[in-house]
Structures are given as structure tokens and as C-alpha cells.
Scaffold this active site. Structure first.
Site, PDB file in Angstrom:
ATOM      1  CG  ASP A  13       4.286   0.190  -3.716  1.00  0.00           C
ATOM      2  OD1 ASP A  13       3.448   1.106  -3.630  1.00  0.00           O
ATOM      3  OD2 ASP A  13       5.431   0.274  -3.245  1.00  0.00           O
ATOM      4  CE1 TYR A  27       1.536  -4.676   3.340  1.00  0.00           C
ATOM      5  CE2 TYR A  27       1.422  -3.676   5.521  1.00  0.00           C
ATOM      6  CZ  TYR A  27       1.116  -3.656   4.171  1.00  0.00           C
ATOM      7  OH  TYR A  27       0.374  -2.622   3.657  1.00  0.00           O
TER       8      TYR A  27
END
EC number: 5.4.99.12
Length: 295
Positions: A66, A130
Site C-alpha cells: 500500500d 513482513y
């Protein structure tokens, strides 16, 4: 060589590892037809135009991130078709050309590999990791060192109950329906995912913290590994684990949230800020993977 004796052009597929500072981008994916928003992919494809491919080069991104999210190492595949009689570029030439013609200083190509023509950067990935960075002991984001802003979530607290967060993270491990941690707009056909690793640990000391600040400002790292994640799953899980660290939730309540499959719950409906999140690595079975730390 065909019946007419013409030499056919060869299409070569490459796997590209690249990194970027997500601040200022509208995410990694290309933004088409907009003058105000732009993605990392826009700059990569612009640089790839200098390869003079017969067909326009398009990057197929392995892991979409994002706006504001960073990547230590993301990947994509691309095809380059040279004119008849010209051999395929070496991976080293592709990497050098992309870096030479990239017009944004916050993007860097790490390494390029030649891969089979049916290789797919997204579908072939066997692992994605992540990491999320937290900071404690800071009254607010404006009190962070300027070099750390947009790179971590500054919590308005002096401490976190890290053992409780570690206990809560264990409830997320394994194969589950992660609907409670999925934001609206996810293209995933199924909310079932397998979380292989979830850890909470002290982060390395920032070299940008002044000695007088070092006593109270601390950094923490959350890491999550899975073959794939749902839309904003990591940021939602982080928000819930932070709530545990602040004493707002208990570790067992995290399991209740998971089993509820309710994405609109009070604690999971508000993802952690994008700027603390980094895509750390994308791995492929049978391929030599790049360690970003070695570059």
C-alpha cells in the site's frame, strides 16, 4: 530459422529484486491515467523502456504494498523481446540499465535473474516475510529523530508488555480463517492462510538517536512469515498485538478475535499505520534467493 530463413526474435523472462522507500508513493502497483498519484511500478517500467524491447515491458509484481509501505526486497518478473538476431540481455545488463535510468532516488534494483518463460513472480513465491517497526518512549511522531520518521510507529508509551505480545502471537500461528484480519477490497478467493512465524523482539538500536534520547527511546520489531497474506492482514495483526502490549487486550482475547472472523471488531478494524511496515523478503523454492542485507 523458419522456411523463409528469417531469424525470429527471442523473448527472455527475468526475475527482478528491488527495494524502495514507500513514502510518497501510491503503493508499489502502477497507477494508470493519473497525474497526481504514482506507484513504484511506474518508475520501473519507465526505466525499462530504455531496454528497447519489441513489446512494451510490464512488471508483474509478486507482492503488492500500500501507499507508505516500504520494501527491503520485493520482486517482479518481466519479459524483454529484442529484435531478430539480437541475443537476450544478460541479467547483469538488465539490472545496470534499470538502475541507470530509474528517475526516483527511493527505488533501487538489487539483482536480476534469468528465469523460465512460464515463471510467475507472484504464484511461484513460497514465502513472504513482513516486518513492522515500533518505537516506545517517544511523546509523539514529531519527537522522533527526523531520520526515523515514516519508518516506524511511535507509540505514546514508555513500555510494552512484550512477553504478553509474544504469547498472543502464538495464537495466530498455523492455518486459520483470517477474515477478522482482512480489510475490505481484498481480491483473495479464500480467507484461509497459514502463518508460519510471528515474532516480537527488541529491534536494533537506531544510529540516528542522540545519546540523551537513548535512555528512553526503544525500537521493537514484529515479523510475520507466510506464503501469502490477505489485504492489510499484517497491519491488522500488528494493531491487535500492540493492544496486547499496552494492556488493552489479553493474549487469549486475540484468539477470540481470530475465531470471531469479524473484520469490523473494535481492535482489528483499525490497521497499524502503513509507514512502519516493510516487506522484508520474497523467497522461491529452487532459486538462489537474494539476501538484501548483503547488498
Amino acid at each position: 530459422m523458419g522456411p523463409s530463413g528469417a531469424v525470429r526474435s527471442v523473448r527472455a523472462r527475468y526475475l527482478v529484486y528491488f527495494q524502495y522507500l514507500g513514502t510518497g508513493f501510491n503503493g508499489v502497483a502502477a497507477v494508470r491515467g493519473s497525474q497526481r498519484a504514482i506507484g513504484v511500478q511506474n518508475y520501473l517500467e519507465e526505466a525499462a523502456e530504455r531496454l528497447n524491447s519489441v513489446e512494451p515491458v510490464r512488471f508483474t509484481i509478486s507482492s503488492r504494498t500500500d501507499a507508505g509501505v516500504h520494501a527491503l526486497s520485493n520482486t517482479a518478473h518481466l519479459d524483454v523481446q529484442r529484435r531478430p538476431g539480437q541475443p537476450p540481455f544478460s541479467p547483469e545488463v538488465v539490472a545496470q540499465a534499470l538502475n541507470t535510468h530509474l528517475r526516483h532516488p527511493a527505488i533501487r534494483v538489487l539483482q536480476v535473474f534469468r528465469v523460465p518463460s512460464d515463471f510467475h513472480a507472484r504464484h511461484a513465491a513460497t514465502s513472504r516475510t513482513y516486518l513492522y517497526r515500533l518505537a516506545t518512549g517517544c511523546p509523539g511522531p514529531d519527537q522522533l529523530p527526523v531520520f526515523e520518521r515514516n519508518l516506524c510507529w511511535a507509540l505514546r508509551t514508555d513500555c510494552l508488555d512484550v512477553p504478553a505480545m509474544q504469547e498472543a502471537a502464538q495464537h495466530l500461528l498455523g492455518t486459520h480463517d483470517f477474515s477478522a484480519f482482512q480489510s475490505a477490497g481484498s481480491p483473495a478467493a479464500s480467507p484461509v492462510r497459514t502463518l508460519r512465524r510471528a515474532s516480537v523482539s527488541p529491534g536494533p538500536t537506531s544510529p540516528f538517536v542522540l545519546p540523551q534520547e537513548n535512555r528512553k527511546l526503544h525500537f521493537w520489531t514484529l515479523e510475520f512469515e507466510s506464503q501469502s497474506f490477505l489485504y492489510r492482514q499484517v497491519r491488522r495483526m500488528t494493531a491487535v498485538l500492540v493492544a496486547v502490549g499496552l494492556g488493552v487486550l489479553t493474549p487469549t482475547q486475540v484468539r477470540v478475535i481470530l475465531e470471531s472472523q469479524d473484520p469490523l471488531g473494535k481492535y482489528q478494524a483499525h490497521p497499524a499505520p502503513a509507514h512502519g511496515l516493510f516487506l522484508k523478503s520474497v523467497l522461491y523454492g529452487g532459486l538462489r534467493d537474494l539476501d538484501p542485507a548483503s547488498c
